[in-house]
Motif scaffolding. Structure first.
Motif, short mmCIF file in Angstrom:
data_model
loop_
_atom_site.label_atom_id
_atom_site.label_comp_id
_atom_site.label_asym_id
_atom_site.label_seq_id
_atom_site.Cartn_x
_atom_site.Cartn_y
_atom_site.Cartn_z
N THR A 118 0.70 -1.66 -0.03
CA THR A 118 -0.09 0.06 -0.12
C THR A 118 0.91 1.10 -0.09
O THR A 118 0.39 2.04 -0.64
N ALA A 119 2.24 1.31 0.82
CA ALA A 119 3.22 2.63 0.44
C ALA A 119 3.59 2.39 -0.33
O ALA A 119 3.56 3.73 -0.47
N LEU A 120 3.72 1.12 -1.34
CA LEU A 120 4.50 1.46 -2.30
C LEU A 120 3.55 2.49 -3.30
O LEU A 120 3.39 3.00 -3.78
N PHE A 121 2.38 1.95 -3.11
CA PHE A 121 1.15 2.08 -4.14
C PHE A 121 0.71 3.79 -4.19
O PHE A 121 0.85 4.61 -4.78
N LEU A 122 0.50 4.43 -2.87
CA LEU A 122 0.82 5.80 -2.44
C LEU A 122 2.06 6.36 -2.33
O LEU A 122 2.22 7.68 -3.32
N PHE B 91 8.19 1.31 15.32
CA PHE B 91 7.16 1.93 14.66
C PHE B 91 6.60 3.22 13.93
O PHE B 91 6.33 3.45 13.04
N GLU B 92 7.37 4.18 14.55
CA GLU B 92 7.38 5.64 14.27
C GLU B 92 8.54 6.10 13.22
O GLU B 92 8.29 6.76 13.00
N LEU B 93 9.35 5.03 13.16
CA LEU B 93 10.09 5.30 12.12
C LEU B 93 9.89 5.07 11.00
O LEU B 93 9.37 5.01 10.62
N GLY B 94 9.92 6.46 10.44
CA GLY B 94 9.73 6.76 9.42
C GLY B 94 8.13 7.34 8.57
O GLY B 94 7.83 7.47 7.69
N LYS B 95 8.10 7.59 9.48
CA LYS B 95 6.21 7.53 9.92
C LYS B 95 5.79 8.81 9.15
O LYS B 95 6.39 9.48 10.09
N THR B 96 5.13 8.90 8.30
CA THR B 96 4.43 10.03 7.60
C THR B 96 2.93 10.60 7.16
O THR B 96 2.48 9.27 7.40
N LYS B 97 3.02 11.54 7.13
CA LYS B 97 1.37 11.09 5.74
C LYS B 97 1.85 11.43 4.55
O LYS B 97 2.22 11.91 4.27
N LEU B 98 0.78 10.54 3.63
CA LEU B 98 0.68 11.04 2.74
C LEU B 98 -1.17 11.38 1.99
O LEU B 98 -1.59 10.20 2.27
N LYS B 99 -1.11 11.42 0.81
CA LYS B 99 -2.37 11.95 -0.09
C LYS B 99 -2.63 10.53 -0.50
O LYS B 99 -1.86 9.33 -1.00
N THR B 100 -4.04 10.23 -0.28
CA THR B 100 -5.01 8.94 -1.89
C THR B 100 -5.21 9.47 -3.00
O THR B 100 -5.06 10.69 -2.87
N PRO B 101 -5.44 8.29 -3.26
CA PRO B 101 -5.66 9.33 -4.83
C PRO B 101 -6.97 10.01 -4.63
O PRO B 101 -7.13 10.77 -5.96
N ALA B 102 -7.72 9.70 -3.33
CA ALA B 102 -8.73 10.78 -3.60
C ALA B 102 -8.46 12.34 -2.66
O ALA B 102 -9.21 12.94 -2.92
N GLY B 103 -7.09 12.38 -2.05
CA GLY B 103 -6.73 13.56 -1.89
C GLY B 103 -6.54 14.27 -0.72
O GLY B 103 -6.66 15.17 -0.45
N ASN B 104 -6.84 12.55 0.29
CA ASN B 104 -6.98 12.41 1.97
C ASN B 104 -5.51 12.91 1.87
O ASN B 104 -5.08 11.54 1.49
#
Length: 197
Positions: free
Chosen positions: A76-80, A119-132
């Motif tokens: 899922t991360a690869l996809f995002l 667990f927190e190592l490298g944690k970030t936020k990315l946009k879904t295809p819907a923009g969230n």
């Protein structure tokens, strides 16, 4: 303002998703939500979550709103990150050891566990295809996770991820090396990158 207008505002604020707890804050009961589903004004997507009938569901946002105890990872991360062009059949998450996601998440997602201190190592936020925005691991952590789980991912997915990472202008080899040491995959990573770089 009628309840449907209120629900539209809630949906707009939450990426299209209406949570029954939030609706209750505005005086809209679960019984009203059920009636709106019967009347085809709302669509129930899972326990406690609804979308307006004419909206498209953001599946990743829906999953992420159910718990703060996990991060999207692996396929899922690869996809995002745009490293994989295929939408995963089953979304992949990572949770800290000892924390068990809900039964609904377990049924929908493939789950990996990691020591709480990593667990927190490298944690970030990315946009879904819907923009969230949803919680996800950064590219370097994702590559390390793929190396750690290479036997479960399948050779094709694993090698494609490494090749695309090696070709990416966004790669940060120093960060990758630091993560690889902490996740104990530095030797394996070196073997693959010597071939690709």
């Amino acid at each position: 303002m009628n309840c449907l207008d209120t629900l539209k505002l809630i949906a707009k604020k939450n990426g299209g998703i209406i949570n029954n707890k939030e609706a209750e804050k505005y005086g809209i009961s679960r019984a009203i939500l059920s009636k709106l589903c019967i009347d085809d004004k709302l669509q129930r997507i899972t326990r406690g979550q609804y979308i307006l009938s004419d909206d498209m569901q953001d599946e990743l946002l829906s999953i992420s709103m159910r718990s703060k105890l996990f991060v999207f990872s692996h396929e899922t991360a690869l996809f995002l990150h745009g490293i994989s062009d295929r939408t995963p059949f089953e979304h992949t998450i990572t949770a800290p050891s000892g924390k068990v996601p809900s039964k609904a998440i377990q049924e929908e997602c493939k789950i990996y566990y990691i020591k709480p201190e990593l667990f927190e190592l490298g944690k970030t936020k990315l946009k879904t295809p819907a923009g969230n925005l949803v919680p996800c691991y950064d590219l370097e952590r994702t590559v390390c996770d793929c190396i750690r789980s290479r036997n479960k991912l399948g050779t094709e997915t694993f090698l494609m991820a490494l090749k695309l990472y090696a070709a990416s202008p966004k790669k940060d080899l120093n960060k990758l090396n630091s993560y690889a040491k902490q996740l104990r995959v530095a030797n394996v990573l070196r073997q693959y990158l010597e071939v690709l770089l």
